[in-house]
Design a protein around this motif. Structure first.
Motif, PDB file in Angstrom:
ATOM      1  N   ARG A 204     -43.831  18.189  10.051  1.00 22.91           N
ATOM      2  CA  ARG A 204     -42.956  16.970   9.876  1.00 22.91           C
ATOM      3  C   ARG A 204     -42.269  16.578  10.917  1.00 22.91           C
ATOM      4  N   LEU A 205     -41.925  17.624  11.775  1.00 28.69           N
ATOM      5  CA  LEU A 205     -40.928  17.267  12.969  1.00 28.69           C
ATOM      6  C   LEU A 205     -41.922  16.773  14.213  1.00 28.69           C
ATOM      7  N   LEU A 206     -43.272  17.334  14.393  1.00 26.04           N
ATOM      8  CA  LEU A 206     -44.060  16.737  15.262  1.00 26.04           C
ATOM      9  C   LEU A 206     -44.335  15.360  14.886  1.00 26.04           C
TER      10      LEU A 206
ATOM     11  N   ARG B 191     -41.559  13.312  16.033  1.00 29.81           N
ATOM     12  CA  ARG B 191     -41.628  13.198  17.469  1.00 29.81           C
ATOM     13  C   ARG B 191     -42.723  11.951  17.955  1.00 29.81           C
ATOM     14  N   LYS B 192     -43.721  11.971  17.275  1.00 35.80           N
ATOM     15  CA  LYS B 192     -44.785  10.988  17.568  1.00 35.80           C
ATOM     16  C   LYS B 192     -44.437   9.577  17.164  1.00 35.80           C
ATOM     17  N   LEU B 193     -43.545   9.506  16.001  1.00 34.36           N
ATOM     18  CA  LEU B 193     -43.057   8.221  15.506  1.00 34.36           C
ATOM     19  C   LEU B 193     -41.927   7.682  16.410  1.00 34.36           C
ATOM     20  N   ALA B 194     -41.164   8.584  17.119  1.00 30.57           N
ATOM     21  CA  ALA B 194     -40.393   8.130  17.941  1.00 30.57           C
ATOM     22  C   ALA B 194     -41.007   7.587  19.213  1.00 30.57           C
ATOM     23  N   SER B 195     -42.102   8.298  19.798  1.00 34.23           N
ATOM     24  CA  SER B 195     -42.677   7.761  20.986  1.00 34.23           C
ATOM     25  C   SER B 195     -43.482   6.556  20.491  1.00 34.23           C
TER      26      SER B 195
ATOM     27  N   ALA C 182     -32.562   7.746  16.186  1.00 35.33           N
ATOM     28  CA  ALA C 182     -32.693   8.423  14.805  1.00 35.33           C
ATOM     29  C   ALA C 182     -33.630   9.266  14.795  1.00 35.33           C
ATOM     30  N   CYS C 183     -34.799   9.106  15.229  1.00 35.27           N
ATOM     31  CA  CYS C 183     -36.093   9.905  15.002  1.00 35.27           C
ATOM     32  C   CYS C 183     -35.749  11.132  16.010  1.00 35.27           C
ATOM     33  N   ARG C 184     -35.563  10.933  17.122  1.00 36.66           N
ATOM     34  CA  ARG C 184     -35.113  12.163  17.968  1.00 36.66           C
ATOM     35  C   ARG C 184     -33.971  12.909  17.736  1.00 36.66           C
ATOM     36  N   TYR C 185     -33.070  12.264  17.131  1.00 36.99           N
ATOM     37  CA  TYR C 185     -31.976  13.147  16.611  1.00 36.99           C
ATOM     38  C   TYR C 185     -32.174  13.941  15.416  1.00 36.99           C
ATOM     39  N   TYR C 186     -32.957  13.703  14.427  1.00 35.27           N
ATOM     40  CA  TYR C 186     -33.483  14.427  13.470  1.00 35.27           C
ATOM     41  C   TYR C 186     -34.403  15.601  13.822  1.00 35.27           C
ATOM     42  N   VAL C 187     -35.227  15.327  14.835  1.00 37.43           N
ATOM     43  CA  VAL C 187     -36.063  16.096  15.437  1.00 37.43           C
ATOM     44  C   VAL C 187     -35.235  17.342  16.252  1.00 37.43           C
TER      45      VAL C 187
ATOM     46  N   PHE D 109     -36.047  -3.127  10.035  1.00 37.07           N
ATOM     47  CA  PHE D 109     -36.453  -1.745  10.750  1.00 37.07           C
ATOM     48  C   PHE D 109     -35.321  -0.729  10.606  1.00 37.07           C
ATOM     49  N   TRP D 110     -34.045  -1.124  10.957  1.00 37.85           N
ATOM     50  CA  TRP D 110     -32.949  -0.066  11.136  1.00 37.85           C
ATOM     51  C   TRP D 110     -32.774   0.100   9.680  1.00 37.85           C
ATOM     52  N   HIS D 111     -32.472  -0.739   8.634  1.00 37.11           N
ATOM     53  CA  HIS D 111     -32.131  -0.230   7.429  1.00 37.11           C
ATOM     54  C   HIS D 111     -33.012   0.458   6.587  1.00 37.11           C
ATOM     55  N   ALA D 112     -34.440   0.350   7.244  1.00 36.45           N
ATOM     56  CA  ALA D 112     -35.455   1.460   6.617  1.00 36.45           C
ATOM     57  C   ALA D 112     -35.398   2.502   7.347  1.00 36.45           C
ATOM     58  N   PHE D 113     -35.471   2.545   8.455  1.00 35.04           N
ATOM     59  CA  PHE D 113     -35.415   3.910   9.374  1.00 35.04           C
ATOM     60  C   PHE D 113     -34.018   4.802   9.013  1.00 35.04           C
ATOM     61  N   ARG D 114     -32.830   4.107   8.759  1.00 36.76           N
ATOM     62  CA  ARG D 114     -31.848   5.095   8.915  1.00 36.76           C
ATOM     63  C   ARG D 114     -31.899   5.780   7.491  1.00 36.76           C
ATOM     64  N   PHE D 115     -32.621   5.349   6.590  1.00 36.84           N
ATOM     65  CA  PHE D 115     -32.938   5.981   5.356  1.00 36.84           C
ATOM     66  C   PHE D 115     -34.121   6.895   5.481  1.00 36.84           C
ATOM     67  N   CYS D 116     -35.275   6.213   5.952  1.00 32.91           N
ATOM     68  CA  CYS D 116     -36.530   6.915   6.010  1.00 32.91           C
ATOM     69  C   CYS D 116     -36.683   8.210   6.724  1.00 32.91           C
ATOM     70  N   VAL D 117     -35.941   8.075   7.783  1.00 31.12           N
ATOM     71  CA  VAL D 117     -36.151   9.321   8.580  1.00 31.12           C
ATOM     72  C   VAL D 117     -35.754  10.626   8.121  1.00 31.12           C
TER      73      VAL D 117
END
Length: 450
Positions: free
Chosen positions: A47-49, A52-56, A90-95, A134-142
């Motif tokens: 899931r972390l991989l 990381r791809k999502l951030a890219s 946010a993606c990179r932080y949780y990675v 995007f942000w309201h979705a990603f801050r929960f979804c990530v």
């Protein structure tokens, strides 16, 4: 009936979608359940991989995604680009931190024979507004995705393309099909989705009425809920504050349209700051949100313009004074003048209400305690901004203001490290940080025999 994506700057139809019926909805929910079963079996490293791809992908396609956000919401292109960048952050932080956050928690005792293991709750229904789609979705979804959950996204009907783009990005990043599903359904089917046995919980970022209704349904069904509801956010400015920085922050809040609502000025500086704010607001450029020099674009929907217009009229009727702006702009699109109000009675409904748009109300405070009383004179408590250089005042304000988030000499701003969530009628539950990661996890206690 068809779902139309409209450009709020022009009123043009961008695209039309067919809405799903109940059968199609239940098929997608079943897919989300299957994905949840697969998600919890996948190693965290996988899931972390994907994350990381999502951030890219967000970084590589940032310009195109920002344009999509602007075309559906009316946010300025610079604000939309910053929104996409924040999602990638946010993606990179949780990675980097998810392994620590999800690690079993050893419980103290002889021989340490017990621990808490964090397990995903399953399928979560997520109800979201048109602002910052995007942000309201990603801050929960990530954090929810990396923890092993799957998500059903029900955005406001005005941003279907943004919602579908998020679903596609998550799939392209390598998460299972159904890990994130954009729901193209009428509002009446939201409760149908929540009642489905496969749906384990609901998170709402929206109006108080929506939050109340869905939280009540979730409670009756013994399902967990979290609410991120509107605020009537105060900004307190004391005489020792950096006046230039504080004024710039007020203008930034007006341009953002979803931040500070009430500016509380100490009486020593009230008149001077008011004059500077009027001049600054009147100099703001309003227009095409795709132009980089534009500071304020249109509101996302015609209904949002109508509501803001009604709220300004109510403020003036209650005794408030219109300092500048206050009307819908003539021509195409959902444009509203940047607006300042003063002398709105504190006990009026409009002074205690939530706004969405380029508007602030000014209040005069006689001293620190009066400023705190004005700030707390609302049933809401999402966030607050306090401006003072005096350490004693800083501590009194931090402890005295009722809010889920307090920013000192700055505007409240989402950061992946910092949990966000309201107090009072601004909701409950947290997003972001380790608290956001664990909001929709089951704390499973494991006791080991000797």
């Amino acid at each position: 009936m068809p779902l139309q994506s409209l450009n709020p700057a022009t009123g043009d139809v961008l695209r039309t979608f067919e809405m799903w019926d109940e059968e199609a909805l239940r098929t997608r929910i079943a897919q989300a359940h299957e994905a949840a079963t697969l998600q919890r079996m996948l190693p965290l490293e996988h899931r972390l991989l994907c994350l990381r791809k999502l951030a890219s992908l967000l970084e590589e396609e940032g310009s195109e995604l920002a344009r999509s956000i602007t075309q559906e919401t009316g946010k300025t292109i610079l604000a939309s680009a910053a929104e996409v960048a924040r999602c990638a952050d946010a993606c990179r932080y949780y990675v980097e931190h998810a392994v620590r956050m999800l690690a079993p928690e050893l419980l103290p005792g002889e021989g340490e024979h017990a621990y808490v293991q964090w397990s995903p709750i399953g399928v979560v229904l997520v109800v979201l507004p048109w602002e910052s789609p995007f942000w309201h979705a990603f801050r929960f979804c990530v954090p929810a995705l990396v923890a092993g959950n799957t998500l059903l996204l029900k955005h406001a009907g005005s941003v279907p393309q943004c919602s579908l783009r998020i679903e596609a990005l998550v799939r392209r990043a390598g998460f299972p099909r159904g890990a994130v599903t954009a729901l193209l359904i009428e509002d009446r089917l939201v409760e149908t989705a929540l009642a489905d046995d496969y749906v384990a919980a609901v998170s709402v970022c929206g109006t108080e009425a929506t939050g109340r209704a869905l939280a009540a349904k979730a409670g009756w069904q013994l399902k967990k809920s979290a609410l991120q509801l509107p605020g009537n956010d105060p900004m307190i400015i004391m005489p020792s504050a950096d006046q230039d920085a504080a004024i710039a922050a007020v203008i930034d809040a007006i341009c953002r349209g979803d931040s500070v609502r009430r500016v509380i000025l100490h009486s020593e500086m009230y008149t001077a700051v008011m004059g500077r704010l009027i001049a600054a607001v009147e100099s703001l450029s309003v227009g095409d949100p795709l132009r980089e020099e534009t500071r304020i674009g249109p509101l996302g929907t015609a209904d949002a313009v109508k509501l803001l217009e009604e709220q300004v009229k109510a403020a003036v009727t209650a005794g408030g004074r219109l300092l500048t702006g206050g009307t819908r702009m003539v021509g195409r699109g959902n444009f509203f003048e940047p607006t300042l109000l003063a002398d709105v009675p504190r006990n009026s409904a409009v002074a205690r209400d939530a706004f969405s748009g380029p508007l602030c109300m000014l209040f005069r405070a006689n001293d620190l305690q009066d400023a705190i009383a004005i700030a707390n004179d609302t049933p809401m408590g999402r966030a607050a901004s306090i401006w003072t250089k005096e350490p004693g005042e800083q501590q009194q304000l931090i402890h005295g203001v009722d809010a889920g988030f307090v920013a000192l000499n700055a505007l409240p701003a989402d950061d992946p490290r910092l949990p966000v969530g309201g107090a009072k009628r601004s909701g409950y539950g947290r997003e972001l940080g380790s608290q956001g990661m664990r909001e929709f996890l089951v704390a499973k206690t494991v006791s080991l025999g000797k």
